[in-house]
Design a protein around this motif. Structure first.
Motif, PDB file in Angstrom:
ATOM      1  N   LEU A  15      -2.375  -7.033   0.640  1.00 61.19           N
ATOM      2  CA  LEU A  15      -3.790  -6.742   0.884  1.00 61.19           C
ATOM      3  C   LEU A  15      -4.018  -5.996   2.194  1.00 61.19           C
ATOM      4  O   LEU A  15      -5.097  -5.431   2.403  1.00 61.19           O
ATOM      5  N   ALA A  16      -3.013  -5.983   3.060  1.00 62.31           N
ATOM      6  CA  ALA A  16      -3.154  -5.277   4.341  1.00 62.31           C
ATOM      7  C   ALA A  16      -2.214  -4.089   4.452  1.00 62.31           C
ATOM      8  O   ALA A  16      -2.091  -3.494   5.526  1.00 62.31           O
ATOM      9  N   ASP A  17      -1.581  -3.706   3.357  1.00 58.17           N
ATOM     10  CA  ASP A  17      -0.585  -2.629   3.358  1.00 58.17           C
ATOM     11  C   ASP A  17      -1.275  -1.267   3.443  1.00 58.17           C
ATOM     12  O   ASP A  17      -1.848  -0.779   2.461  1.00 58.17           O
ATOM     13  N   VAL A  18      -1.224  -0.652   4.625  1.00 56.62           N
ATOM     14  CA  VAL A  18      -1.942   0.614   4.837  1.00 56.62           C
ATOM     15  C   VAL A  18      -1.294   1.785   4.102  1.00 56.62           C
ATOM     16  O   VAL A  18      -1.887   2.871   4.028  1.00 56.62           O
ATOM     17  N   SER A  19      -0.091   1.587   3.547  1.00 54.64           N
ATOM     18  CA  SER A  19       0.524   2.660   2.754  1.00 54.64           C
ATOM     19  C   SER A  19      -0.100   2.758   1.364  1.00 54.64           C
ATOM     20  O   SER A  19       0.152   3.705   0.620  1.00 54.64           O
ATOM     21  N   VAL A  20      -0.910   1.777   1.022  1.00 55.01           N
ATOM     22  CA  VAL A  20      -1.612   1.746  -0.268  1.00 55.01           C
ATOM     23  C   VAL A  20      -3.082   2.060  -0.019  1.00 55.01           C
ATOM     24  O   VAL A  20      -3.676   1.550   0.938  1.00 55.01           O
TER      25      VAL A  20
END
Length: 269
Positions: free
Chosen positions: A51-56
């Motif tokens: 939910l915090a993955d900035v690559s997504v």
């Protein structure tokens, strides 16, 4: 907190303000549900990271949060959660910590709407003092070997029927996540409640208990100095011998006998 997370927190708080419309029950429900979401994220690292993955893309993360929590929380809580998850966070922990803060602010908003914010603030301060003055209790509440549910049960048993319901909910959430400095965490919550009333907090240690008139005069003096309403919380500390010590943020005003003796000692040295 880095700039990206500060901006993400700001936008998440705006979403919370927009969601908290209607009765105080909306705020109370939102606060409790955000705490429940945090408990899930604390237990499920893979979901927390996803939910915090900035690559997504943020929209994909928001959609994931809706699939996981949709139908399990109210529309207001889901709106706040999806907005927070869609932001770009510097660290995963910043997202979770912000959801905690939003839950706290929602519950304090509920207390304000019902006219109970003053009582909640005072209870949080007193609870912090009780825990700080009882090392065995503080150690039990911060024990890493104890489960979150065991800590909630411990603090819940101590507070049941003795405090506002919102105070107990906030307290149970704090001890379920706090690993150290439990007393300090309650002070911070008390300060957050004061900030909700646009006041600053003076933490006062006094050699003897202050009368209501003395507290009022002290609050008035501090208000003239700081230009804002001041909430005074007093803890009796006989080791000061006489006088008092006032802490407001990073400022310290030491008018105690022990403080004067220490300054004299340094001057003579």
């Amino acid at each position: 907190m880095y700039a990206a997370s500060r901006e993400a927190r700001s936008r998440s708080r705006e979403a919370l303000r927009a969601a908290l419309t209607g009765s105080d029950s909306v705020a109370a429900t939102t606060g409790s549900e955000l705490f429940a979401v945090v408990a899930v994220l604390d237990d499920q690292r893979s979901l927390r990271v996803a939910l915090a993955d900035v690559s997504v893309p943020g929209s994909v993360r928001a959609e994931l949060s809706e699939r996981v929590f949709g139908g399990k929380v109210s529309p207001a809580s889901l709106a706040v959660l999806t907005t927070a998850v869609a932001q770009d966070w510097s660290r995963t922990s910043d997202l979770v910590d912000t959801l905690v803060l939003l839950g706290q602010e929602a519950l304090l908003e509920s207390a304000a709407d019902s006219g109970r914010l003053d009582a909640v603030e005072d209870e949080l301060f007193r609870l912090g003092r009780i825990i700080g003055d009882n090392p065995d209790l503080e150690q039990a509440l911060a024990d890493r070997a104890k489960s979150a549910s065991a800590k909630r049960e411990l603090i819940g048993g101590l507070l049941a029927g003795k405090t506002e319901t919102i105070t107990q909910t906030l307290a149970e959430q704090v001890v379920s996540r706090q690993k150290a400095g439990v007393g300090v965490a309650f002070d911070e919550l008390s300060d957050l409640a004061a900030a909700r009333r646009e006041q600053i907090v003076a933490h006062v240690r006094a050699a003897i208990a202050l009368t209501p008139q003395q507290r009022e005069r002290l609050a008035a003096s501090l208000q003239r100095i700081y230009g804002k309403q001041v909430t005074v919380h007093v803890q009796v500390d006989p080791t000061l011998l006489s006088g008092l010590v006032v802490h407001i943020g990073d400022d310290v005003i030491d008018g105690s006998a022990i403080g004067r003796l220490e300054r004299l000692r340094r001057a003579l040295a």
